[in-house]
Design a protein around this motif. Structure first.
Motif, short mmCIF file in Angstrom:
data_model
loop_
_atom_site.label_atom_id
_atom_site.label_comp_id
_atom_site.label_asym_id
_atom_site.label_seq_id
_atom_site.Cartn_x
_atom_site.Cartn_y
_atom_site.Cartn_z
N ARG A 95 0.61 -1.05 0.28
CA ARG A 95 0.11 0.01 0.01
C ARG A 95 0.95 1.34 0.19
O ARG A 95 0.69 2.39 -0.72
CB ARG A 95 -1.00 0.02 1.38
N LEU A 96 1.96 1.24 0.70
CA LEU A 96 2.85 2.48 1.04
C LEU A 96 3.63 2.60 -0.36
O LEU A 96 3.90 3.65 -0.79
CB LEU A 96 3.66 2.61 2.22
N LEU A 97 4.11 1.34 -0.96
CA LEU A 97 5.12 1.61 -2.09
C LEU A 97 4.61 1.94 -3.24
O LEU A 97 4.98 2.59 -4.09
CB LEU A 97 5.97 0.06 -2.06
N LEU A 98 3.22 1.54 -3.35
CA LEU A 98 2.48 1.67 -4.87
C LEU A 98 2.66 3.08 -5.27
O LEU A 98 3.16 3.40 -6.35
CB LEU A 98 1.17 1.08 -4.67
N PRO A 99 2.15 4.12 -4.59
CA PRO A 99 2.33 5.35 -4.95
C PRO A 99 3.87 5.86 -5.43
O PRO A 99 3.98 6.56 -6.50
CB PRO A 99 1.44 6.45 -3.84
N LEU A 100 4.38 5.40 -4.47
CA LEU A 100 6.01 5.85 -4.83
C LEU A 100 6.55 5.24 -5.92
O LEU A 100 7.12 6.02 -6.66
CB LEU A 100 7.04 5.33 -3.62
N GLN A 101 6.26 4.01 -6.11
CA GLN A 101 6.78 3.30 -7.49
C GLN A 101 6.03 3.90 -8.75
O GLN A 101 6.88 3.94 -9.48
CB GLN A 101 6.37 1.76 -7.40
N LEU A 102 4.59 4.23 -8.70
CA LEU A 102 3.87 4.70 -9.67
C LEU A 102 4.68 6.31 -10.22
O LEU A 102 4.89 6.57 -11.34
CB LEU A 102 2.65 4.70 -9.70
N LEU A 103 5.06 7.06 -8.90
CA LEU A 103 5.45 8.14 -8.98
C LEU A 103 6.91 8.25 -9.95
O LEU A 103 7.35 8.77 -10.80
CB LEU A 103 5.56 8.84 -7.88
N PHE A 104 7.62 7.10 -9.31
CA PHE A 104 9.21 7.00 -9.85
C PHE A 104 8.99 6.52 -11.24
O PHE A 104 9.85 7.00 -12.13
CB PHE A 104 9.64 5.91 -9.22
N ALA A 118 10.14 2.33 -17.61
CA ALA A 118 9.22 2.99 -16.73
C ALA A 118 8.13 2.08 -16.64
O ALA A 118 7.55 1.84 -15.48
CB ALA A 118 8.70 4.36 -17.23
N GLY A 119 7.74 1.62 -17.95
CA GLY A 119 6.69 0.45 -17.88
C GLY A 119 6.64 -0.43 -17.00
O GLY A 119 5.90 -1.26 -16.28
N LEU A 120 8.14 -1.11 -17.14
CA LEU A 120 8.33 -2.24 -16.48
C LEU A 120 8.28 -2.04 -14.87
O LEU A 120 7.69 -2.67 -14.04
CB LEU A 120 9.56 -2.86 -16.67
N VAL A 121 8.76 -0.88 -14.55
CA VAL A 121 8.62 -0.37 -13.12
C VAL A 121 7.19 -0.38 -12.63
O VAL A 121 6.82 -1.11 -11.54
CB VAL A 121 9.57 1.02 -12.91
N ALA A 122 6.31 0.25 -13.38
CA ALA A 122 4.97 0.39 -13.07
C ALA A 122 4.28 -0.93 -12.98
O ALA A 122 3.46 -1.46 -12.05
CB ALA A 122 4.11 1.24 -14.00
#
Lengths: 776, 145
Positions: free
Chosen positions: B14-23, B41-45
């Motif tokens: 839950r905490l990481l999702l927004p950060l990862q998407l932002l990244f 970026a697609g792979l990170v998302a």
């Protein structure tokens, strides 16, 4: 002009929308498009008449010398004019013919796309563009012929037409590539000026054969003539259009277009004149066997196409004049006659001419139109068809080669055509009144306008042939004749062609008089005809299916390991051959690496070996993972951060996907025999060796300048980016990337479809042996 | 088979999702000049969504995504194809890159960026399609068992 054609394609796509707004009037509105283009062409006439050509330039893929440039000379103008004028009339006719048809929007989409493709074909100056339009006409005509797709006959005919024309298209593509090589240009206008260079080139014979196969299949020349009469399964407006001005004329157009470049040799003259003459006689002969009015007309089209090919083969100035005149005459009367056939079908409910009779009282206007058009078909004065036929006979008499044989075939064709014309016009409208499935009635105005106009033009041009002088002159000019001087007249005095015409009239009248008896006699020949080229086509198709089944059984038997072995072996053979035979191997084995690099390399080797010997899947996946991460490490060491990040992410996601899959696999078991394992080892080992050798020789030999220098130098000035990898991906090589994301999408859809079907099978109680031991 | 994860995984996802998407968006936008780009970026998302999916399951993922992963693929292709067209408008060959600077914020907008967004969406969509399809098969199997 290019925009007009592109807009036409878009308009075709919007046809259903228009139909939603305008209802049954849509075809009329749509007819404005070809009419507008025709008006534009007419405005260009002064330029064309002066003997100039109009070159409308438009870059497409400049890097590959591919353009969408349009070349409008007399020849292109004549064809474009026929396509647009007859196209507009056909659309008007369609409005009545397909009134109330549920699929009218679909019909409009396809026919307008077809019209635009055809127009592009005759106007294109570039070989590639011409080929693209050529194939587009094949595909759209397939959809048109198979319009009644619920009817198996229509489907089969459409497929046959497609296979024959697209098969020829493949040959044509090869021919075009050779043509461009031999002539050193993709532009038709340039190629036509390099006739001498082309004819003397080593590739001349193969390229001519390939181009002619393309043209012959499209234009239904013997022995490919069979698809055309079968294409009669299409709705009548389509038949009228395909036969009069478009599709089948595409092949004729191509031969005419390339006449200055490729014509004039013995091979060209012999092939074209003999194939043409044979097609002509075959078409006329097969025509009189039929009672179905559309088939009769279809075979007479085959005959006309043969005539045109033969005239191009003769290739003298007189023959070219005859070619243009006959072409125009045929387009006018054939369009009119097919539309009349549609009217008769509509009004009486049958296509069988022997079931009709005495219709002139109920359908007087149609009868007049039909008679004028058939008189032109029969080649009777004072119609344009007479002119065409006289000129044809005259040029056959003056031909240098094979004159006797051609004359015989041409004469046979002429009198049989006369009989066909008589059957088509006299049978339905004169004689005893017969009962037909439906009570006949006069055709509505919308259906009469088209044929009436075309028939009137036949008559007008026949009475005043002088009006055509300039047009014929401009067209013959485009065919390569230098400064032609054309004066068409109806009356040439009493000469040999006229006497031949009279003789053919007598014979034709005899055939018509005893038509039923002749047909009866000819029925004895049916078994022979059944073993004709069409049988060959069917055997070819059956053979293809058989080979496909056989090779699928052998090569694609559903075992992934077999696919893998096959793929690797093929690669091994091809790449190995190129590497070892073509290039001398110069490999430098000296190792120049830091200690940490050696460690990473050692990790990779260890990972690969472990993966091979592990007896647990999870361990094997982990070992492969080690290899992947080591590769990422190598990328980091050699400062390629983008590649390293990508590699890391891909490895991570691969592990996730593999874990999901692993649960679904059956228990690990050894299914292969030791021998098979040794075989696999041999394949894998040699492939690995090959790749190593390949890498080493690539690193060693600097045969070509390094492309990366260009990328490094131009990434910022041209691509506005400092990250070279990204600039290559989204700018320099964007087309490749575009292709790749399409592949990615296809793969995703494939995975989805495969797993979904699998799940559905599971639901249906279909169980795979041992499928759920692991996850139970 | 894929069940909701442990407490730690749940909270982390839950905490990481927004950060990862932002990244991932950060990687996408900087890609032209610094390491990054649509594919990475697609792979990170995809990684971010996969993590979330392992923690909360299939239905939570589709609830959050709102669109089907296959639609993402289609949108990616659409962006990719659209980015090729503006060149025609300026009379240049198909796919020639076009660059504009948006005046107020000084942002460099370009067709390669649109193209990269297409790549991004296609990658995310493809990975998620594959993963959800695999999991759906599991559900189909389980419901039968």
């Amino acid at each position: 002009m290019q925009l007009a054609i592109l807009a036409g394609f878009i308009l075709a796509g919007l046809a259903p929308l228009f139909h939603h707004w305008l209802g049954a009037r849509t075809p009329l509105v749509m007819a404005m498009l070809p009419a507008g283009i025709a008006a534009w062409l007419l405005a260009q006439w002064p330029v064309i008449a002066a003997g100039d050509t109009l070159l409308l330039e438009w870059a497409w893929v400049p890097g590959l010398d591919i353009t969408l440039t349009f070349l409008i000379d007399g020849l292109a103008w004549l064809f474009a004019m026929l396509i647009t004028v007859i196209g507009a009339l056909i659309l008007v006719y369609t409005g009545e013919y397909l009134k109330g048809e549920r699929d009218l929007p679909r019909f409009l989409v396809v026919i307008i796309a077809f019209m635009m493709s055809m127009l592009g074909l005759v106007l294109a100056d570039n070989l590639v563009a011409l080929f693209v339009f050529w194939e587009l006409t094949s595909i759209t005509s397939y959809l048109l012929i198979g319009f009644h797709h619920t009817d198996p006959v229509a489907r089969k005919s459409a497929q046959q037409g497609l296979f024959v024309t697209v098969g020829g298209g493949l040959a044509l593509l090869a021919g075009f590539v050779m043509l461009a090589q031999a002539g050193d240009s993709w532009s038709l206008s340039v190629l036509n000026e390099r006739g001498a260079q082309l004819v003397g080139h080593d590739l001349y014979t193969p390229l001519l054969v390939c181009v002619l196969i393309g043209a012959f299949t499209k234009s239904a020349q013997f022995p490919f003539h069979f698809w055309l009469p079968n294409a009669m399964a299409a709705p009548t407006p389509v038949s009228a259009y395909l036969h009069s001005a478009t599709m089948v004329k595409a092949g004729i157009y191509l031969m005419a277009r390339l006449h200055p470049a490729l014509g004039g040799t013995g091979l060209w003259e012999t092939t074209l004149s003999l194939v043409g003459a044979l097609t002509m006689a075959t078409g006329a002969f097969l025509a009189i066997r039929h009672t179905n009015i559309k088939k009769l007309l279809a075979y007479s089209t085959v005959m006309a196409l043969g005539t045109l090919t033969m005239l191009l083969g003769i290739g003298t100035e007189g023959a070219l004049v005859a070619f243009v005149t006959f072409l125009l005459a045929h387009s006018l009367y054939k369009g009119a006659l097919f539309m009349v056939a549609g009217i008769l079908d509509h009004a009486t409910g049958t296509k069988d001419v022997s079931a009709m009779g005495g219709l002139r009282r109920v359908m007087p206007k149609t009868a007049v139109v039909a008679c004028i058009a058939s008189l032109s078909l029969a080649g009777m004065p004072p119609l344009l068809g007479f002119l065409g036929k006289e000129l044809m006979l005259k040029s056959v008499l003056a031909a240098d080669h094979h004159g006797g044989l051609m004359l015989l075939l041409a004469f046979t064709g002429a009198f049989l055509t006369l009989a066909v014309a008589a059957v088509v016009s006299l049978r339905p409208f004169f004689g005893q009144r017969r009962d037909t499935p439906e009570t006949p009635h006069e055709a509505p105005v919308g259906m009469l306008v088209g044929p009436a106009l075309l028939a009137a033009l036949s008559l007008l041009f026949g009475l005043a042939p002088g009006t055509l002088d300039a047009l014929v002159e401009a067209t013959v000019n485009g065919l390569g004749a230098v400064d032609p001087d054309v004066h068409l007249t109806l009356w040439h005095g009493i000469n040999l062609p006229l006497l031949l015409s009279v003789a053919s009239l007598v014979l034709g009248a005899l055939v018509f008089r005893h038509w039923d008896a002749v047909r009866h006699r000819l029925a004895y020949l049916d078994p022979v005809i059944r073993h004709g080229p069409e049988r060959g086509y069917e055997m070819l198709m059956a053979g293809m299916v058989y080979v496909a089944e056989w090779q699928t059984r052998i090569l694609q038997n559903g075992h992934v390991r077999n696919y893998l072995v096959m793929t690797l072996l093929v690669l091994l053979g091809l790449v190995g051959h190129a590497l070892l035979i073509r290039h001398p191997l110069e490999i430098d084995f000296s190792v120049d690496a830091y200690f940490h690099e050696m460690v990473v390399a050692g990790l990779m080797v260890a990972g690969a070996l472990t993966a091979c010997v592990m007896r647990s899947r999870l361990a094997a996946v982990a070992a492969v993972g080690i290899m992947g991460f080591s590769i990422a490490l190598i990328f980091v060491l050699f400062s390629a951060p983008d590649l390293a990040i990508t590699q890391l992410l891909v490895e991570t996601l691969t592990v996730v996907l593999l874990v999901l899959v692993l649960f679904r696999l059956p228990r690990f078991a050894t299914l292969s025999t030791p021998l098979e394992r040794w075989r696999d080892l041999a394949v894998a080992g040699s492939f690995g060796t090959l790749m190593t050798l390949l890498m080493l020789s690539v690193l060693n030999g600097q045969r070509l300048p390094r492309i990366s220098d260009y990328m490094v130098a131009n990434s910022q000035p041209l691509g506005h980016g400092h990250n070279i990898v990204n600039v290559i991906l989204v700018d320099f090589r964007a087309l490749d990337t575009l292709g790749e994301i399409f592949v990615l999408a296809l793969a995703a859809v494939g995975v989805h479809a495969m797993l979904r079907f699998h799940a559905a099978e599971y639901d249906a109680g279909y169980d795979l042996a041992g499928g759920r031991d692991d996850n139970g | 088979m894929v069940r909701s994860g442990t407490l730690i995984l749940n909270v982390a996802a839950r905490l990481l999702l927004p950060l990862q998407l932002l990244f991932s968006v950060f990687l996408l936008l900087r890609g032209h000049d610094e390491p990054g780009g649509g594919f990475i970026a697609g792979l990170v998302a995809s990684g971010a969504f996969t993590l979330y999916f392992f923690a909360y399951g299939r239905s939570a993922l589709s609830e959050m995504l709102k669109v089907s992963p296959r639609d993402l693929v289609a949108m990616g292709l659409l962006f990719g194809v659209l980015s090729t067209l503006p060149a025609w408008w300026f009379g240049e060959p198909f796919l020639t890159a076009q660059w504009w600077t948006i005046p107020v914020i000084g942002f460099k907008a370009s067709t390669p960026l649109v193209f990269d967004i297409g790549v991004y969406l296609a990658v995310v969509g493809s990975v998620l399609t594959a993963i959800t399809a695999l999991v759906d098969t599991d559900h189909a199997t389980e419901s039968r068992d």
